[in-house]
Design an enzyme around this catalytic site. Structure first.
Site, PDB file in Angstrom:
ATOM      1  N   TYR A 126       0.803  -1.226   0.000  1.00 32.20           N
ATOM      2  CA  TYR A 126       0.000   0.000   0.000  1.00 32.20           C
ATOM      3  C   TYR A 126       0.838   1.278   0.000  1.00 32.20           C
ATOM      4  CZ  TYR A 126      -4.515  -2.242   0.274  1.00 32.20           C
ATOM      5  OH  TYR A 126      -5.631  -2.969  -0.025  1.00 32.20           O
ATOM      6  N   GLU A 212      -4.410 -29.329  10.049  1.00 34.11           N
ATOM      7  CA  GLU A 212      -4.553 -28.454   8.888  1.00 34.11           C
ATOM      8  C   GLU A 212      -5.530 -27.317   9.123  1.00 34.11           C
ATOM      9  OE1 GLU A 212      -6.614 -28.642   4.448  1.00 34.11           O
ATOM     10  OE2 GLU A 212      -5.969 -30.504   5.384  1.00 34.11           O
TER      11      GLU A 212
END
Length: 384
Positions: A126, A212
């Site tokens: 940004y 996971e």
């Protein structure tokens, strides 16, 4: 482009240009800011010398891969060694843009180091969104800078936005702040973002469990799994971020505990498993500081569907993309060389043509994972 960086340049030359890249010392993950600032100044001076001398600007970057596509496993691949070089030159239009981005990001990194501040990859994006166009452009530049300066990303004061979670029988300090998970082992804590600041690690756990998905992690937290099982549980909420991988690596090194990984029985879960175990291709240059070579695959295996009598509704057909991903995974040389049993299980998944999620194992009981599946796998050594 040379005006992008600080003009405070020393008189020594920098070995990052095409003619001198071999002279640079090996990578060091513990470099100090002053060391990196010196390298940056030397590098920018070398560019200015080339430009003022009328020479075309070019940069030599080592290229790294953590696997090749020789499934025989007879290759001699090592992600710790470069696989040749890539020369970025202003003579090529695509390289000119890449060099522009690299120098702009390097200037931002220089400011972070000089001011002793940290920034995220998103923060950097940004600062010049119209020039960078997308986050992937910044990510690539950061990787190029790490290779150029022979360092790890955290040395640049560039931090990932942490996604990982941890709970269990663990106590540690981060930047002087104490995290005492042992007092309440089922309380969830974020994985430290600045892993290099973690000290005083202490644990009475018997193993580390990597899962996971956040949904499975929360299931284990709700079941108070860590209250009845002396363990540490970590999740990267899908593909793990750098902080989660580095923290897991740190724990396995300091605590010398066995580590097990529980992922979905599909090609994406398998890919996540290999990321923890072998590292990622994108950051192959840093694999030796993040891979967990002692990691065992706990499940879910293709054979678990029959072993635990999963109903047909829990089994989903592999998509065309699943099959392409699985076939690509099978080509990775490290599977045949270091984990051939993992490769056999992946072949079985592909041949069977079906996949299932970890949660499918709980079809008979909501707490099946906590009460039966995980304990029986670990106690019976039913892992690979």
């Amino acid at each position: 482009m040379s005006s992008i960086l600080s003009p405070a340049l020393p008189t020594s030359s920098f070995p990052g240009t095409a003619n001198a890249s071999q002279e640079m010392a090996g990578r060091d993950s513990s470099l100090k800011p002053c060391d990196l600032l010196k390298k940056i100044r030397e590098f920018t001076r070398s560019l200015l010398v080339d430009l003022s001398g009328g020479r075309s600007l070019s940069i030599s970057l080592d290229r790294y891969r953590n696997y090749c596509t020789d499934p025989s496993g007879k290759c001699y691949c090592s992600s710790d060694l470069p696989k040749g070089k890539e020369i970025l030159s202003l003579q090529r239009e695509c390289h000119a843009y890449r060099l522009d981005v690299l120098l702009r990001v390097l200037h931002i990194v220089q400011q972070l180091l000089q001011e002793n501040k940290h920034g995220s990859k998103r923060d950097i994006y940004y600062m010049h969104p119209s020039i960078f166009s997308e986050q992937a452009v910044v990510d690539r530049a950061i990787n190029d800078i790490c290779i150029l300066l022979k360092c790890s990303r955290h040395n640049l004061n560039v931090a990932s936005v942490g996604n990982g979670l941890v709970m269990g029988w663990l106590r540690f300090f981060e930047g002087g702040r104490k995290f005492d998970c042992i007092k309440s082992p089922c309380t969830v804590h974020p994985v430290p973002v600045h892993v290099e600041e973690v000290t005083g690690i202490m644990s009475i756990a018997e193993y580390i469990l990597v899962v996971e998905k956040e949904a499975v992690f929360q299931r284990l937290a709700n079941d108070k799994f860590c209250s009845t099982n002396r363990c540490i549980i970590i999740t990267g909420r899908g593909y793990p971020d750098v902080s989660t991988r580095r923290f897991l690596r740190l724990l396995t090194e300091k605590l010398c505990l066995p580590a097990y990984c529980l992922v979905d029985c599909d090609p994406y879960g398998f890919d996540i498993l290999t990321t923890y175990r072998f590292g990622s291709m994108q950051m192959a240059y840093d694999a030796k500081f993040m891979r967990v070579t002692e990691l065992h695959w706990l499940g879910a295996f293709p054979s678990d569907s029959k072993k635990y009598c999963l109903p047909e509704r829990c089994l989903l057909p592999l998509t065309a993309e699943d099959k392409r991903r699985a076939e690509g995974l099978l080509q990775r040389c490290y599977l045949q060389r270091e984990e051939p049993q993992w490769r056999l299980e992946l072949e079985m998944m592909l041949q069977g043509g079906v996949k299932f999620e970890i949660e499918a194992l709980s079809v008979s009981s909501i707490s099946f994972l906590s009460e039966m599946y995980i304990p029986s796998k670990i106690q019976g050594q039913l892992y690979i």
